[in-house]
Design an enzyme around this catalytic site. Structure first.
Site, short mmCIF file in Angstrom:
data_model
loop_
_atom_site.label_atom_id
_atom_site.label_comp_id
_atom_site.label_asym_id
_atom_site.label_seq_id
_atom_site.Cartn_x
_atom_site.Cartn_y
_atom_site.Cartn_z
N ARG A 35 13.69 52.66 101.69
CA ARG A 35 13.55 52.42 100.25
C ARG A 35 12.33 53.14 99.65
O ARG A 35 12.32 53.47 98.47
CB ARG A 35 13.47 50.93 99.96
CG ARG A 35 14.82 50.26 100.22
CD ARG A 35 14.89 48.89 99.63
NE ARG A 35 16.20 48.29 99.84
CZ ARG A 35 16.49 47.04 99.57
NH1 ARG A 35 15.58 46.23 99.07
NH2 ARG A 35 17.70 46.57 99.76
N ASP A 141 13.23 38.24 85.33
CA ASP A 141 13.17 38.73 86.71
C ASP A 141 11.85 39.48 86.90
O ASP A 141 11.26 39.99 85.95
CB ASP A 141 14.35 39.67 87.01
CG ASP A 141 14.61 39.79 88.51
OD1 ASP A 141 15.52 39.10 89.01
OD2 ASP A 141 13.89 40.56 89.19
C1 LIG Z 1 19.26 37.88 95.25
S1 LIG Z 1 18.80 38.04 93.57
C2 LIG Z 1 19.57 36.59 92.88
C3 LIG Z 1 20.16 36.84 91.52
C4 LIG Z 1 20.95 35.67 90.90
N1 LIG Z 1 20.08 34.58 90.61
C5 LIG Z 1 22.08 35.23 91.79
O1 LIG Z 1 22.03 34.14 92.35
O2 LIG Z 1 23.04 35.99 91.93
C6 LIG Z 1 17.07 37.57 93.63
C7 LIG Z 1 16.29 38.05 92.43
O3 LIG Z 1 15.01 37.41 92.46
C8 LIG Z 1 14.05 38.31 91.94
N2 LIG Z 1 12.70 37.92 92.36
C9 LIG Z 1 12.14 38.02 93.58
N3 LIG Z 1 10.87 37.59 93.56
C10 LIG Z 1 10.60 37.19 92.30
C11 LIG Z 1 9.47 36.67 91.65
N4 LIG Z 1 8.31 36.47 92.31
N5 LIG Z 1 9.56 36.39 90.33
C12 LIG Z 1 10.72 36.60 89.66
N6 LIG Z 1 11.84 37.10 90.21
C13 LIG Z 1 11.78 37.39 91.53
C14 LIG Z 1 14.48 39.66 92.52
O4 LIG Z 1 13.97 40.74 91.77
C15 LIG Z 1 16.02 39.55 92.44
O5 LIG Z 1 16.53 40.14 91.27
#
Ligand SMILES: C[S@@+](CC[C@H](N)C(=O)[O-])C[C@H]1O[C@@H](n2cnc3c(N)ncnc32)[C@H](O)[C@@H]1O
Length: 270
Positions: A35, A141
């Site tokens: 990445r 996000d």
């Molecule tokens: C696997 S996705 C889940 C998306 C959606 N909620 C779902 O269940 O399909 C996890 C998301 O959490 C976000 N994320 C990770 N760490 C975070 C943080 N400290 N604050 C806000 N968002 C975060 C990532 O950027 C990613 O877009």
């Protein structure tokens, strides 16, 4: 191209952990390397370890650090994921509530599929005209890249496989010409959903009080104390009696917070 050394892996994942709260373990070494490789080359650095060194020492532009965070987050998501939550959402939206605007927050909204799924359900059940109960949705996000793509609301058509045909017809536009094979969430629905960046590990930006908060498939990345800190912070924006939906693999029972489990993966603000 150079290989990411163990020291560089440690250095960059520690930096990422300080920013996001997410710990990437050694088994992610190859993933992190792949990445970051492209970013390193784009920054004119053929040695990925020097790229990392400069990044950690703060010798790279701020935008590159944002791109590193974007690359290292896992953004997997899809429309109408874990559908039981949408059934519960309908009951709540149609219930009495306080009669005011029905507000929903998608707290790790990734590229927006979750927030637009909520919007389709609310548009269907509550309506969109001025005489119906008002409603709106926030999506937040950590990653600026996914927030930007969520705002566009443009998706490859094959991502729509879980969207009910009726919703596809009513709320999505089929792309043609250069947009062949894509769908666009229609303007009216997009206007009900506002996306912004917010890091759940830091004090939150000003947000209203919500009736329902989706906080799904993000808590799995954090250890116990970080999880407790995030959920308590998020709960400050949850109305009394409001509900919080974690992902189905994410239990909040052991966090010792004033949340009552009322159904699988559904917690009410006690
Ligand atoms: C696997 S996705 C889940 C998306 C959606 N909620 C779902 O269940 O399909 C996890 C998301 O959490 C976000 N994320 C990770 N760490 C975070 C943080 N400290 N604050 C806000 N968002 C975060 C990532 O950027 C990613 O877009």
């Amino acid at each position: 191209m150079s290989q990411l050394t163990t020291d560089s892996f440690k250095a960059i994942t520690e930096l990422f952990h300080r920013i996001s709260g997410i710990k990437l373990v050694e088994s992610k070494h190859a993933l992190v390397q792949s990445r970051l490789q492209k970013l390193s080359l784009e920054a004119g650095e053929t040695d990925i370890n020097i790229f990392v060194q400069k990044m950690v020492r703060g010798q790279m532009p701020e935008e590159l650090l944002v791109s590193v965070v974007d690359k290292l987050t896992t953004n997997e998501t899809y429309f109408f994921r874990e559908p039981q939550h949408f059934e519960d959402l309908v009951r709540r939206a149609q219930g009495q509530g306080d009669g005011g605007e029905f507000l929903v927050w998608s707290g790790a909204s990734s590229s927006g599929e979750e927030a637009y799924s909520i919007a389709m359900v609310l548009a269907d059940k509550l309506g969109m005209n001025p005489s119906s109960r008002p409603w709106s949705i926030r999506g937040t996000d950590l990653s600026t890249a996914v927030v930007e793509s969520a705002r566009q609301g443009l998706y490859p058509m094959d991502r729509a496989r879980n969207v009910p045909a009726d919703y596809l017809r009513r709320f999505c536009l089929q792309g043609f010409g250069p947009y062949e094979g894509q769908l666009l969430i229609n303007r009216e629905l997009r206007s009900r959903v506002q996306f912004q960046c917010a890091n759940l590990m830091q004090p939150l930006p000003p947000l209203p009080m919500f009736d329902v908060i989706f906080l799904r498939n993000v808590l799995i990345y954090f250890d116990g104390p970080a999880k407790t800190a995030i959920v308590s912070r998020v709960m400050e924006r949850l109305k009394p009696g409001g509900v919080l939906y974690p992902g189905h693999a994410e239990s909040l029972a052991s966090l010792g917070l004033p949340l009552k489990a009322i159904a699988p993966a559904i917690y009410q603000h006690a």
